[in-house]
Design an enzyme around this catalytic site. Structure first.
Site, PDB file in Angstrom:
ATOM      1  N   GLY A   6       0.809  -1.206   0.000  1.00 48.77           N
ATOM      2  CA  GLY A   6       0.000   0.000   0.000  1.00 48.77           C
ATOM      3  C   GLY A   6       0.843   1.256   0.000  1.00 48.77           C
ATOM      4  O   GLY A   6       1.888   1.300   0.652  1.00 48.77           O
ATOM      5  N   THR A   7       0.376   2.258  -0.729  1.00 46.45           N
ATOM      6  CA  THR A   7       1.072   3.544  -0.773  1.00 46.45           C
ATOM      7  C   THR A   7       0.210   4.527  -1.547  1.00 46.45           C
ATOM      8  O   THR A   7      -0.776   4.147  -2.171  1.00 46.45           O
ATOM      9  CB  THR A   7       2.445   3.408  -1.450  1.00 46.45           C
ATOM     10  OG1 THR A   7       3.181   4.599  -1.279  1.00 46.45           O
ATOM     11  CG2 THR A   7       2.297   3.148  -2.930  1.00 46.45           C
ATOM     12  N   THR A   8       0.585   5.782  -1.510  1.00 49.95           N
ATOM     13  CA  THR A   8      -0.037   6.788  -2.369  1.00 49.95           C
ATOM     14  C   THR A   8       1.038   7.742  -2.853  1.00 49.95           C
ATOM     15  O   THR A   8       1.739   8.358  -2.047  1.00 49.95           O
ATOM     16  CB  THR A   8      -1.124   7.590  -1.630  1.00 49.95           C
ATOM     17  OG1 THR A   8      -2.097   6.704  -1.082  1.00 49.95           O
ATOM     18  CG2 THR A   8      -1.813   8.544  -2.596  1.00 49.95           C
TER      19      THR A   8
END
Length: 294
Positions: A84-86
């Site tokens: 997960g990341t943005t």
């Protein structure tokens, strides 16, 4: 002469003897100056200082345990590592804004809140990381070396298009071998600002607005609302910061701090080194007249 002697005075003149034996044995150049000296320790002494290894799992073949369990179907999802990341980037009249979060996770486990997801390739090039942290970090740092070698050979900085193409070619060669990378390459060259998205399948796209990672859908919602090409630098930085914050608020795999970079004609500037998303939550809530615990 093969022996080094102390300079002596002969007939009123000083003479020195020099050891030239290395000409007969060039391998001396590869040896330490302590080669052949007895330091009072043997191989057993060094082996006794080796740390004890971790205990292996009590199964028939620990090396392939996870793969074997997946094939048997005994633990569905065991090898489906959830990342997960943005990260986001957009082009505007003042250059390019790159904004990222800093959380590293695997499913519900948060491994770190201080990951540096922007790779500073050179003074005019930036790369972002989304996907497997090791894959992205390694190959983008390798790209840094390739860009530096190009600069040394050609006596000029590499273009953004060429740098992104190098990375895409690497990913193409490793297709189907397990790489997990969703990256952006942003920079300023002779043609002005350029932004590319490159993924682990070797796909490469040029565009004005990109967001990559598990929180990208939430970031796109804010970007689509506030993005304009004629944004001022201050408004563009705020749009990047706000987009990352809203992604971290809705996506459990994103979080930590917000980092914002501005790419311009003179290079790049780190505008926000790291701003806690928790503080941003209450700041934005206060602007709306809320307490932040609704």
């Amino acid at each position: 002469l093969h022996e080094l002697s102390v300079p002596s005075f002969i007939s009123g003149k000083m003479a020195a003897c020099i050891d030239m034996s290395f000409l007969e044995d060039p391998s001396c150049f590869a040896k330490s100056r302590f080669h052949g000296h007895d330091i009072g320790q043997d191989e057993e002494d060094f082996q006794s200082r080796e740390p004890e290894s971790f205990l292996m799992a009590p199964v028939a073949n620990p090396k392939t345990f996870c793969i074997d369990v997946k094939k048997n179907g005994e633990a569905p999802g065991l090898m489906d590592f959830k990342k997960g990341t943005t990260t986001l980037g957009f082009v505007f009249q003042g250059g390019i804004i790159i904004a990222v979060d800093s959380r590293a996770s695997m499913g519900s486990y948060i491994g770190s809140q201080t990951v540096k997801k922007v790779i500073e390739i050179n003074e005019f090039l930036l790369g972002t990381m989304a996907g497997g942290a090791a894959d992205c970090s390694y190959w983008e740092r390798h790209l840094t070396r390739l860009c530096r070698m190009h600069e040394l050979r050609e006596k000029e900085r590499i273009s953004v298009a060429a740098a992104s193409k190098l990375l895409a070619n690497i990913f193409w060669q490793y297709r189907g071998q397990g790489l997990s990378c969703g990256t952006m390459v942003a920079g300023w060259d002779k043609k002005g600002p350029s932004l590319y998205m490159v993924d682990d399948q070797g796909d490469r796209h040029k565009g004005n607005v990109f967001s990559v990672g598990s929180g990208s859908t939430f970031a796109y919602g804010v970007l689509d609302t506030g993005y304009r090409h004629d944004l001022s630098v201050e408004d563009a930085v705020e749009l990047g910061r706000r987009s990352i914050y809203h992604a971290t608020h809705r996506d459990g795999a994103s979080g930590g701090v917000v980092r914002v970079y501005h790419v311009h004609e003179k290079g790049w500037t780190k505008v926000i080194a790291g701003e806690d998303v928790n503080k941003l939550h209450y700041m934005y809530a206060e602007q709306k007249g809320c307490k932040g615990n609704e």
